[in-house]
Design an enzyme around this catalytic site. Structure first.
Site, short mmCIF file in Angstrom:
data_model
loop_
_atom_site.label_atom_id
_atom_site.label_comp_id
_atom_site.label_asym_id
_atom_site.label_seq_id
_atom_site.Cartn_x
_atom_site.Cartn_y
_atom_site.Cartn_z
N GLU A 1 1.78 -3.80 5.90
CA GLU A 1 0.85 -3.52 4.62
C GLU A 1 1.34 -4.28 3.34
OE1 GLU A 1 4.01 -0.24 4.73
OE2 GLU A 1 2.94 -1.44 5.94
N ILE B 1 0.98 -1.10 0.14
CA ILE B 1 0.11 -0.10 0.17
C ILE B 1 0.84 1.16 0.04
CG2 ILE B 1 -1.74 1.30 1.18
CD1 ILE B 1 -2.64 -1.35 2.55
#
Length: 321
Positions: free
Chosen positions: A238, A196
């Site tokens: 992430e 991300i």
């Protein structure tokens, strides 16, 4: 997964009764047969959560039956968010029209941002149950079946408690066997490494709760875009890893690009006002000989090449420098 029956010739929208067997016997579901160009498909009115920890939970609507949405576990659609009352709202499909009624909830019910006591819902409308956002869609039986399959997989053993993806243990416990099977059968095997973009900034600006919700949403969008046979792993923080069977680099790039667009185009404002989330990805096809570490390392290198070239993009390992 249910398979739509063959349709009779039709020149306009028609109603079709389908009989489905369940544990209690037969029940009849009223759905619609829609014609789009030369093709026809069976679709059902479906309310599904589009943001938050309950994202992808859904309920299909049957003619003349009431659906209760709330935090109580006996609700037809049970939600976990604390802003939802135990019996929050009731939805009913009558004569093809979807009607919603607030049940005296603490935090209110809204349609497209307007607080309501009673209202009609149209396809594409958003229904806010407390802080939980749902959307009314027409989904095919195949799409509903896929949603159900995704939700079942999220509840499986050895899953990351936040995202529902496989834990890192999958890399040691199961991926080596999959690589061996694909190698023996000469089946293409690729991986997609996802990170991300600017996730620290999301946490810093919106808080870790919103950051967690964003990670959950990305994971759900990812799983909906993959086949049931394609495992996905929370690699760390992430960073997420997808393993695509019977898929070469080119085909896997197309899958990754579809996921990238889904993340970029998602309505992130329903998670938090002003929130925007994108992801970068690297794609690598296993050469049938290299170690797992080297294979995933090439995808990781491609991921960082994608980030270096501007983020919110997919890079093939064969093109990464």
């Amino acid at each position: 997964m249910p398979v739509p029956p063959k349709s009779a010739p039709a020149s306009k929208q028609q109603e079709l009764l389908l009989a489905d067997d369940d544990a209690a016997g037969e029940k009849t579901r009223k759905v619609h047969l829609l014609r789009s160009g030369p093709s026809r498909k069976v679709v059902v009115n479906t309310l599904r959560v589009v943001a938050g920890r309950d994202m992808l939970r859904y309920v299909t609507l049957e003619e003349d039956e009431s659906v209760v949405i709330g935090r109580d576990e006996t609700a037809t659609l049970s939600l976990t968010d604390a802003s939802v009352s135990r019996r929050h709202a009731k939805v009913r499909l009558m004569d093809g029209q979807v009607l919603v009624e607030d049940l005296g909830s603490t935090n209110g019910t809204a349609v497209n941002g307007q607080i309501i006591d009673r209202a009609a819902l149209n396809v594409g409308d958003h229904l806010e149950i407390g802080a939980v956002s749902l959307r009314l869609d027409l989904l095919s039986l195949e799409e509903v079946g896929h949603l159900e399959s995704v939700l079942e997989r999220l509840q499986g053993a050895k899953r990351d408690p936040l995202t529902g993806l496989h834990t890192r243990a999958y890399m040691d416990d199961e991926l080596p066997d999959l690589m061996q099977r694909c190698g023996r059968s000469k089946v293409d095997l690729s991986c997609v490494f996802l990170d991300i973009d600017n996730f620290k900034q999301v946490n810093d600006r919106f808080g870790h709760q919103v950051g967690d919700d964003a990670l959950v949403a990305v994971s759900r969008l990812l799983m909906v875009s993959l086949r049931d046979s394609d495992p996905s792993v929370r690699y760390g923080g992430e960073e997420l890893l997808m393993v695509l069977q019977d898929s070469n680099e080119s085909a896997s790039y197309e899958v990754a690009e579809r996921i990238r667009k889904a993340i970029h185009g998602h309505d992130w404002a329903r998670t938090s006002a002003g929130l925007r989330v994108t992801a970068s990805m690297g794609v690598a096809q296993w050469d049938g000989v290299e170690s797992q570490k080297d294979w995933i390392g090439r995808a990781d290198k491609a991921l960082y090449a994608a980030k270096a070239s501007g983020r919110n993009r997919v890079m093939r390992a064969s093109e990464a420098k």
